[in-house]
Each structure stands twice: as C-alpha cells, then as structure tokens.
Design an enzyme around this catalytic site. Structure first.
Site, short mmCIF file in Angstrom:
data_model
loop_
_atom_site.label_atom_id
_atom_site.label_comp_id
_atom_site.label_asym_id
_atom_site.label_seq_id
_atom_site.Cartn_x
_atom_site.Cartn_y
_atom_site.Cartn_z
N GLU A 105 0.84 -1.20 0.00
CA GLU A 105 0.00 0.00 0.00
C GLU A 105 0.87 1.25 0.00
O GLU A 105 0.57 2.23 -0.70
CB GLU A 105 -0.92 0.00 1.22
N LYS A 123 -13.26 5.95 11.84
CA LYS A 123 -11.80 5.93 11.67
C LYS A 123 -11.15 7.27 12.02
O LYS A 123 -9.93 7.39 12.04
CB LYS A 123 -11.44 5.55 10.22
C1 5RP Z 1 -4.97 -2.92 4.90
C2 5RP Z 1 -5.35 -1.55 5.30
C3 5RP Z 1 -6.79 -1.19 5.24
O1 5RP Z 1 -6.92 -0.10 4.40
C4 5RP Z 1 -7.26 -0.84 6.60
O2 5RP Z 1 -7.01 -1.95 7.45
C5 5RP Z 1 -8.74 -0.49 6.60
O3 5RP Z 1 -9.48 -1.64 6.33
P1 5RP Z 1 -11.06 -1.60 6.26
O4 5RP Z 1 -11.43 -0.80 5.07
O5 5RP Z 1 -11.43 -3.06 6.12
O6 5RP Z 1 -11.58 -1.02 7.53
O7 5RP Z 1 -4.55 -0.74 5.67
O8 5RP Z 1 -3.61 -3.14 5.08
#
Ligand code: 5RP
Length: 232
Positions: A105, A123
């Site tokens: 990422e 978040k």
């Molecule tokens: C994966 C990530 C995801 O973007 C993060 O965990 C958020 O996940 P979600 O959209 O399922 O809440 O960093 O490595």
C-alpha cells in the site's frame, strides 16, 4: 445506516475523481473492496483505466471484476490511489495495515500523484495511536528488531504492549511479501512523523503503518453525509 453502507458511500464518492485513461492504485480492505466493485461496474460500462493492486486479495477481486491490471515495473507514475485506513487524523495522516497490506500500500501510494483515503467516520481520530500500529518485520533477528523498536518508541515518547500478529491458523500472520507484523498498542502517538522516521531507520523493519503526508484527500462517510478533508 450500517458501517458497511457508509464505507460504500465513501467509495462511491472517490469514484467521482476517476477519469477515463487514468492509472490507478487499488487499496486493500473492506472499504477498498467497495471501491473496486464500483470501479468494476464502471469498467463494464466502458470506462478505460489500468490499475495496480496493493495485495493479492485485491488483485483477485479486480481480475474477477474485469479491471485491467499492470505493475509498477510497467508504468511510470500512477494518477491516483484509492485506499482505506485504520485511523485518520486531521492532517490527514494515517495508520494503515490492519489488513496486513501496508508495504505494498505504501509503495503504491508513494508512486501515485494523489492518494484518496476512504473510510467511515469511526476511523477519525484527533491523534493517531488508538489503533495498534502495525510494524512489518523480517522474522530473522526478531528479538533484536523488537528491542530497536522499543528504543524508537522511547525516543518518540510512546510505549505499549507489542505482539506478533497471528493468522487464522494460530501461527504468525505472513504478509504478501513473506514478512511478519508486530502490532504495537501505543494509545497515542503525539509525534507521528518523528516515530515514522525512527522506525524506518531500523534494519529489521521493512515498513510501518504510519502514512505521513501521503493522503491528499480523506473522505469520511457518516450519518450526516460525507466530510472531505484536503491536505493544504
Ligand atoms: C490494509 C489496510 C486497510 O486499508 C485498513 O485496514 C482499513 O481496512 P477496512 O477498510 O477493512 O476497515 O490498511 O492493510
């Protein structure tokens, strides 16, 4: 509205930024999954994009949606990456890696002119750190790397429990790159840029989940609509 519906709303908003001919980075996780699905519908309708996935899971999903894929070896820069996050602060800086894809990422986001982060409003935090910080490490020399991480924490004024992440089989979770993840429960990270720099200088640390200065726009979907935060 459910959390999942909010995630989909944020994903739909990000889709408005996609233009014909763009090269895109595709994130990983349940929010990014909505984006890939919605993008797939647009592709089926004739939109031409070419994309780099940030995980094997996203690659499989994108392929099943008929989205054309490429690699960072075959394209120079990406126009835009759309990805989720585990925490978003007002900057917007991020904690990512809850899904274990932080290394790819970060490589993909860094190769992109812009990164849009999409999330539901849960978040959002005033200060990063409530979500355990993922630190991707090489299994070799783990104890030494762990001690160096503790020292980096001390130097940036944080501390907390650390645990090697386990997979569903009860053994250490292995990333797409073949590494392990240490989750650090820090509570608060008052100086995230400093901690990011210290962690990056440890040889056994492959990458960490602090995304500093990378997201250009954060889209947070909540009951009152979508809040958009743009980096100045
Ligand atoms: C994966 C990530 C995801 O973007 C993060 O965990 C958020 O996940 P979600 O959209 O399922 O809440 O960093 O490595």
């Amino acid at each position: 509205m459910t959390i999942d519906e909010l995630k989909r709303q944020a994903a739909a908003k990000a889709l408005e930024y996609v233009r014909d001919g763009m090269k895109l980075g595709l994130g990983t996780g349940s929010t990014a999954k909505h984006f890939v699905e919605l993008l797939g519908e647009r592709v089926a309708g004739g939109l031409k994009v070419i994309c780099v996935p940030t995980s094997e899971a996203t690659r499989a999903q994108a392929e099943s949606c008929g989205i054309a894929l490429t690699t960072l070896d075959d394209v120079d820069r990406l126009d835009l990456t759309v990805d989720g996050a585990d925490e978003i602060d007002p900057q917007p800086n991020l904690i990512k890696g809850g899904g274990g894809a932080l290394l790819r990422e970060k490589i993909v986001a860094t190769a992109s002119d812009r990164m849009i982060v999409i999330a539901d409003e849960t978040k959002w935090v005033a200060m990063l750190g409530r979500f355990p910080l993922p630190v991707e490490v090489i299994p070799f020399g783990l104890a030494a790397t762990r001690r160096a991480i503790v020292e980096a924490f001390a130097q940036s004024g944080v501390s907390g429990q650390m645990a090697v992440r386990n997979g569903s089989d009860g053994h250490a979770f292995v990333t797409d790159g073949g590494h392990w993840i240490i989750d650090a429960h820090l509570g608060q990270i008052p100086d995230a840029p400093r901690l990011a720099g210290l962690l990056s200088s440890i040889p056994g640390v492959v990458e960490h989940g602090l995304f500093i200065g990378q997201a250009s726009i954060a889209m947070l979907a909540g009951s009152d609509g979508i809040r958009i935060f743009e980096r100045p």
